[in-house]
Design an enzyme around this catalytic site. Structure first.
Site, PDB file in Angstrom:
ATOM      1  N   CYS A   1      -1.766  -4.144  -9.237  1.00 47.28           N
ATOM      2  CA  CYS A   1      -0.817  -3.062  -9.532  1.00 47.28           C
ATOM      3  C   CYS A   1      -0.802  -2.695 -11.011  1.00 47.28           C
ATOM      4  O   CYS A   1      -0.029  -1.847 -11.434  1.00 47.28           O
ATOM      5  CB  CYS A   1       0.586  -3.498  -9.112  1.00 47.28           C
TER       6      CYS A   1
ATOM      7  N   ARG B   1      13.602   0.270  -4.061  1.00 50.05           N
ATOM      8  CA  ARG B   1      13.040  -0.788  -3.229  1.00 50.05           C
ATOM      9  C   ARG B   1      13.749  -0.764  -1.884  1.00 50.05           C
ATOM     10  O   ARG B   1      14.684  -0.026  -1.680  1.00 50.05           O
ATOM     11  CB  ARG B   1      13.234  -2.166  -3.906  1.00 50.05           C
TER      12      ARG B   1
ATOM     13  N   ARG C   1       1.228   3.833  -9.370  1.00 45.48           N
ATOM     14  CA  ARG C   1       0.277   4.883  -8.981  1.00 45.48           C
ATOM     15  C   ARG C   1       1.021   6.183  -8.654  1.00 45.48           C
ATOM     16  O   ARG C   1       0.635   7.261  -9.107  1.00 45.48           O
ATOM     17  CB  ARG C   1      -0.538   4.398  -7.766  1.00 45.48           C
ATOM     18  N   ARG C   2       2.089   6.080  -7.867  1.00 46.39           N
ATOM     19  CA  ARG C   2       2.844   7.285  -7.517  1.00 46.39           C
ATOM     20  C   ARG C   2       3.489   7.899  -8.759  1.00 46.39           C
ATOM     21  O   ARG C   2       3.541   9.116  -8.906  1.00 46.39           O
ATOM     22  CB  ARG C   2       3.889   6.942  -6.449  1.00 46.39           C
TER      23      ARG C   2
ATOM     24  N   ARG D   1      15.034   3.603   2.165  1.00 41.53           N
ATOM     25  CA  ARG D   1      14.530   4.618   1.241  1.00 41.53           C
ATOM     26  C   ARG D   1      14.784   6.034   1.776  1.00 41.53           C
ATOM     27  O   ARG D   1      15.122   6.938   1.022  1.00 41.53           O
ATOM     28  CB  ARG D   1      13.050   4.372   0.963  1.00 41.53           C
TER      29      ARG D   1
ATOM     30  N   LYS E   1      -2.898  -3.112   2.248  1.00 40.35           N
ATOM     31  CA  LYS E   1      -2.735  -2.795   0.825  1.00 40.35           C
ATOM     32  C   LYS E   1      -1.917  -3.850   0.081  1.00 40.35           C
ATOM     33  O   LYS E   1      -1.942  -3.897  -1.146  1.00 40.35           O
ATOM     34  CB  LYS E   1      -2.119  -1.413   0.626  1.00 40.35           C
ATOM     35  N   ASP E   2      -1.174  -4.708   0.820  1.00 38.56           N
ATOM     36  CA  ASP E   2      -0.387  -5.769   0.178  1.00 38.56           C
ATOM     37  C   ASP E   2      -1.227  -6.985  -0.197  1.00 38.56           C
ATOM     38  O   ASP E   2      -0.769  -7.848  -0.943  1.00 38.56           O
ATOM     39  CB  ASP E   2       0.746  -6.241   1.100  1.00 38.56           C
TER      40      ASP E   2
END
Length: 289
Positions: free
Chosen positions: A233, A141, A123-124, A147, A77-78
């Site tokens: 993004c 981040r 998106r989140r 996190r 996904k990166d």
């Protein structure tokens, strides 16, 4: 052989897993070269406020192109939607669970108005707004452990993460809720890895033996939506492809940052036509962005 990777605990675990599988094929040990990317150096900004093209991949691509390493391992996904013309994704190992998960002491329903949720994902953020949770969204981040700890030390009430990374690091005991794929749709390629070499590499053939065809077709289908749109993004887009009972299905949802659904698409077809199905959805989405 030498592999290039980012230095985070997750990136190293993913790379070591790939190297272990490749060593079984070649009978040789693989040297790991840690390379710091621009995305690793920037820790105080929302990803979608930056030029995110190649943010976590550019330096690794350079190392592969200049033959400092034979191949690199990335979270799929990166990857930017367009690779350098001299590079190729030669393998996508079997995909891990692509779901989004909630990290919190509270359930999703218990997160009431004003609860703090950490995310730097557009998106989140859009999905949180879609479900009208009225949460207080805060940038977050750092690596997975950082996190999680921000939730544990009560800096935040919750955060949302990819299930795959937690499973790979054996941290899935921190998961409160696993969201259904059609409720909190993941990013294109989530849960999958990409193994990249130069197109002219003499190691390409042996590395390609790591490929899992179904996983590759799923994530190539998802990413082709973004490729057709020419976005990364900049728009909140969820995409998930699944191959079950000999049926290939690709679902995608396009939202606004405020949580308004602009368009949902669901396409079914042959697994070999995955990218065509993604391009079809991308063309439909063009009318809404």
């Amino acid at each position: 052989m030498i592999v290039g990777t980012r230095g985070s605990q997750l990136a190293l675990k993913q790379t070591k897993d790939v190297c272990a599988d490749l060593s079984k094929i070649t009978g040789q040990d693989i040297e790991i070269n840690i390379i710091k990317t621009k995305g690793d150096k920037i820790t105080d900004s929302q990803l979608y406020n930056m030029d995110s093209k190649g943010l976590f991949t550019k330096e690794l691509d350079k190392a592969v192109l200049e033959e400092e390493v034979d191949f690199s391992v990335h979270s799929f996904k990166d990857l930017p939607t367009e690779l350098d013309e001299d590079l190729e994704i030669v393998a996508v190992p079997k995909r891990e669970a692509p779901n989004e998960v909630l990290i919190s002491d509270k359930s999703w329903d218990e997160l009431t108005e004003g609860s703090t949720l950490g995310t730097s994902s557009l998106r989140r953020e859009a999905f949180c707004n879609l479900y009208k949770k009225d949460l207080q969204l805060k940038p977050i981040r750092g690596n997975i452990e950082t996190r999680i700890n921000k939730v544990k030390d009560t800096s935040l009430d919750a955060t949302i993460m990819a299930q795959a990374g937690l499973k790979r690091l054996n941290l899935d005991n921190n998961i409160k809720t696993i969201f259904p794929l059609d409720y909190f749709t993941p990013a294109a390629g989530q849960g999958a890895l990409a193994v990249i070499t130069r197109k002219d590499s003499d190691k390409k053939e042996v590395i390609s033996k790591l490929n899992h065809y179904q996983s590759m077709q799923e994530v190539f289908g998802e990413k082709s939506i973004l490729k057709e749109l020419g976005v990364g993004c900049q728009w909140p887009i969820g995409a998930i492809a699944r191959f079950n009972n000999n049926k290939f299905n690709l679902y995608s949802i396009l939202l606004t940052q405020e949580g308004e659904i602009l368009k949902e698409c669901n396409e079914t077809g042959s697994i070999k036509d995955a990218e065509d199905l993604g391009r079809k959805i991308g063309m439909i989405f063009k009318d809404y962005v």
